[in-house]
Motif scaffolding. Structure first.
Motif, PDB file in Angstrom:
ATOM      1  N   ARG A 182      48.175  33.474  35.361  1.00 49.66           N
ATOM      2  CA  ARG A 182      47.097  32.951  36.205  1.00 49.66           C
ATOM      3  C   ARG A 182      46.320  31.831  35.520  1.00 49.66           C
ATOM      4  O   ARG A 182      45.808  30.938  36.191  1.00 49.66           O
ATOM      5  CB  ARG A 182      46.137  34.087  36.575  1.00 49.66           C
ATOM      6  N   HIS A 205      47.126  36.791  32.440  1.00 49.53           N
ATOM      7  CA  HIS A 205      48.032  37.104  33.532  1.00 49.53           C
ATOM      8  C   HIS A 205      47.513  38.294  34.317  1.00 49.53           C
ATOM      9  O   HIS A 205      46.643  39.060  33.874  1.00 49.53           O
ATOM     10  CB  HIS A 205      49.449  37.390  33.001  1.00 49.53           C
ATOM     11  N   LEU A 237      42.697  30.982  42.430  1.00 49.60           N
ATOM     12  CA  LEU A 237      41.630  31.680  41.725  1.00 49.60           C
ATOM     13  C   LEU A 237      40.279  31.318  42.326  1.00 49.60           C
ATOM     14  O   LEU A 237      39.973  30.150  42.557  1.00 49.60           O
ATOM     15  CB  LEU A 237      41.652  31.321  40.237  1.00 49.60           C
ATOM     16  N   ASP A 296      46.767  29.105  38.453  1.00 48.34           N
ATOM     17  CA  ASP A 296      46.791  29.557  39.842  1.00 48.34           C
ATOM     18  C   ASP A 296      45.650  28.889  40.592  1.00 48.34           C
ATOM     19  O   ASP A 296      44.471  29.116  40.282  1.00 48.34           O
ATOM     20  CB  ASP A 296      46.651  31.080  39.887  1.00 48.34           C
TER      21      ASP A 296
END
Length: 273
Positions: A226, A220, A251, A248
């Motif tokens: 993430r 995270h 990224l 995510d």
């Protein structure tokens, strides 16, 4: 059959033409004896050879990708270890080899460890090593370097550096001195500031963490998840795999390469016993 051979020859010839330089120069002849004091080096960085395919399986991009940019847009990557016969027949551990695959099973990187036999015998999974990752063009995309470190409390913490050719530090993964759960920080190579925090299962040991074979790590940043990482048994291949899931989609390829480096550090620390 002839058509397939022709296609192969065409692909081979195109790869040779790409690899060759476009400039030609006359050979230089010297009349007297010359002493070489330094190796000649190119004035500009040589561009990478493009992949012999137009897309990367599982990716949403439609341009040839090489290097760690192959990780762009992939929802997940899966690390599979290739077991050596020498490990099963002898007590001496050999250098580890891995295949990093896309969600569709396409091989993205081939990873091979470089370490000494003495370090493998004395230090085991805590040994220092270099991990070289080659892409589909057989060029080096990433290098993971781990130094010898015995712990995070009274000794130097375990760290792993992520390098990219020709010799730039992309970032590093550093172990945090914690008591209740394994925690790591992923730092940017340019600023040295932590960009991600990796947290393992809670109450997995005191100082010397011993997580189960199948466990889950969350990655995270700023309180937002993430990515995640788990180590699970793959029944179809009768082996354990380390899986990274990128939650995510924003990224970057650099972020994904740093997370991949963290996965290899966890692989050696907890799953190579």
């Amino acid at each position: 059959m002839l058509q397939n051979d022709a296609v192969r020859n065409l692909q081979y010839d195109s790869e040779i033409r790409v690899a060759q330089t476009s400039t030609a120069s006359e050979p230089r002849v010297y009349d007297s004896q010359i002493t070489i004091t330094a190796q000649p080096r190119p004035t500009t960085e040589t561009p990478r050879i493009p992949l012999p395919i137009s897309t990367v399986a599982g990716s949403g991009t439609f341009i040839p990708l090489a290097g760690y940019h192959c990780l762009a847009d992939l929802p997940s990557v899966h690390i599979e270890q290739t077991f050596e016969l020498n490990d099963a027949l002898t007590a001496v551990s050999s250098e580890n080899r891995y295949v990093i695959r896309s969600p569709l099973g396409d091989a993205i990187f081939a990873a091979s460890e470089s370490s000494t036999e003495n370090h493998r015998m004395v230090w085991g999974a805590a040994r220092p090593f270099q991990m070289h990752l080659l892409d589909k063009t057989h060029q080096e995309a990433l290098v993971f370097r781990k130094k010898l470190a015995l712990g995070a409390m009274c000794c130097a913490p375990k760290t792993l550096e992520i390098w990219i050719p020709p010799g730039n530090v992309l970032g590093r993964v550093v172990q945090s001195p914690t008591f209740t759960q394994p925690v790591f920080f992923i730092e940017d190579g340019n600023t040295g500031q932590p960009t991600f925090c990796v947290e393992g299962p809670k109450n997995s040991g005191f100082c010397c963490f011993c997580p189960p074979k199948e466990c889950y790590f969350k990655i995270h940043s700023g309180g937002d998840l993430r990515a995640s990482l788990d180590h699970k048994w793959l029944a179809s291949k009768s082996q354990y795999t380390t899986n990274i899931y990128f939650s995510d989609i924003s990224l970057t390829a650099k972020d994904r390469a740093l997370i991949l480096g963290a996965a290899f550090l966890l692989e050696y620390m907890f799953f190579q016993k």
